[in-house]
Design a protein around this motif. Sequence first.
Motif, PDB file in Angstrom:
ATOM      1  N   HIS A 115       0.790  -1.237   0.000  1.00 35.19           N
ATOM      2  CA  HIS A 115       0.000   0.000   0.000  1.00 35.19           C
ATOM      3  C   HIS A 115       0.824   1.289   0.000  1.00 35.19           C
ATOM      4  O   HIS A 115       0.257   2.364  -0.017  1.00 35.19           O
ATOM      5  CB  HIS A 115      -0.968  -0.015   1.192  1.00 35.19           C
ATOM      6  N   ASP A 153      -3.298  -2.538   8.318  1.00 37.10           N
ATOM      7  CA  ASP A 153      -1.859  -2.521   8.598  1.00 37.10           C
ATOM      8  C   ASP A 153      -1.570  -1.358   9.561  1.00 37.10           C
ATOM      9  O   ASP A 153      -2.275  -0.346   9.539  1.00 37.10           O
ATOM     10  CB  ASP A 153      -1.119  -2.314   7.276  1.00 37.10           C
ATOM     11  N   VAL A 154      -0.546  -1.503  10.372  1.00 36.51           N
ATOM     12  CA  VAL A 154      -0.266  -0.453  11.359  1.00 36.51           C
ATOM     13  C   VAL A 154       0.176   0.853  10.691  1.00 36.51           C
ATOM     14  O   VAL A 154       0.085   1.928  11.289  1.00 36.51           O
ATOM     15  CB  VAL A 154       0.787  -0.957  12.374  1.00 36.51           C
ATOM     16  N   HIS A 155       0.637   0.741   9.445  1.00 38.99           N
ATOM     17  CA  HIS A 155       1.079   1.933   8.709  1.00 38.99           C
ATOM     18  C   HIS A 155      -0.018   2.390   7.754  1.00 38.99           C
ATOM     19  O   HIS A 155      -0.680   1.573   7.128  1.00 38.99           O
ATOM     20  CB  HIS A 155       2.352   1.604   7.932  1.00 38.99           C
ATOM     21  N   ASP A 230       1.457  -6.154  11.656  1.00 40.22           N
ATOM     22  CA  ASP A 230       2.451  -5.343  12.370  1.00 40.22           C
ATOM     23  C   ASP A 230       1.818  -4.528  13.501  1.00 40.22           C
ATOM     24  O   ASP A 230       2.479  -3.713  14.139  1.00 40.22           O
ATOM     25  CB  ASP A 230       3.273  -4.458  11.410  1.00 40.22           C
ATOM     26  N   GLY A 271       1.898  -6.019   6.208  1.00 44.33           N
ATOM     27  CA  GLY A 271       3.138  -6.036   6.979  1.00 44.33           C
ATOM     28  C   GLY A 271       3.132  -7.009   8.144  1.00 44.33           C
ATOM     29  O   GLY A 271       2.125  -7.640   8.471  1.00 44.33           O
ATOM     30  N   TYR A 273       6.542  -7.599  11.125  1.00 42.65           N
ATOM     31  CA  TYR A 273       8.008  -7.555  11.289  1.00 42.65           C
ATOM     32  C   TYR A 273       8.366  -7.867  12.728  1.00 42.65           C
ATOM     33  O   TYR A 273       9.225  -7.214  13.316  1.00 42.65           O
ATOM     34  CB  TYR A 273       8.535  -6.160  10.899  1.00 42.65           C
TER      35      TYR A 273
HETATM   36 ZN   LIG Z   1       2.992  -1.969   7.826  1.00 42.56          ZN
END
Ligand SMILES: [Zn+2]
Length: 296
Positions: A115, A153-155, A230, A271, A273
Amino acid sequence: MPDAVSPAHLPAPLPPGHRFPMTKYARVAERLRADGWAVAAAVEADDEALRRAHDPGYLDAVARCALDPKAERRLGFPQTPELVRRAKASVGGTLTAARQALAGGLGVALAGGTHHAFADRGEGFCVYNDLVVAARTLLDEGAVARVLVVDLDVHQGNGTAEFCADDERVVTYSVHGARNYPFVKARSDVDVALPDGVDDAGYLAALERTLPAVWRAAAPDLVVFQGGVDVLAGDRFGRMALTHAGVVARDRFVAELARDAGTPLATTLGGGYHVDVERTVAAHVAGLTAIAHALA
Ligand SMILES: [Zn+2]
């Protein structure tokens, strides 16, 4: 057991110590296969599909591994032909999953969710924007009239948001860390920005307060889900504090909305990680298993 598609048959080696967890994709596929899922090899997206999102000049530079050093740094990967092939298969997998969703209610891509890719550039490990390619392909073909992208996603899904800002056919919804990357956010149709350290209760309350209304208003013919894990506590780039059970509850909630609204759902990994890659793998597998159960 459900079908899934994965590009993990195409190796894209990274230099030793590279922070991107390339191994998670094969591990997720392996674990789902062991659970009885049918995992097919994703087919590389062709140029016609990629051109639905990306500028010809960017596509050409990527194909020739000729991005300039600054663009390569922003992307976060060293340019290799293997990586390009893998990225194309990742897009192809999401497109296949979206078609499978329309055919049978659920499609599962064991990659994608890239994204942070824009029309003319990639960043944050995202070469191409598979979410946008898949949505636009099915819209342009007339298979669907409205698509909702649910990005957990966290972002923030900044690339997707910028792509779809002027496209009334696509509604973008993103729940992300307010203070996390990307530090300059794009504008999604609906952004839900959460504080560092948010836990299961805080996260799920925000999701439950906002997503059902967005879903109803969008009345989508297809939902494309970016299910980045994530958000897990202990993720290197996450800054949130969800538990494994919290991720499963999150994914189940999305699947139950799809089930109750009768909306086809295509999922992508996004994500993840965690310092222990097996924790990332376990969260993806458990989330997808919950989704498959809800939609069985
Ligand atoms: Zn992410």
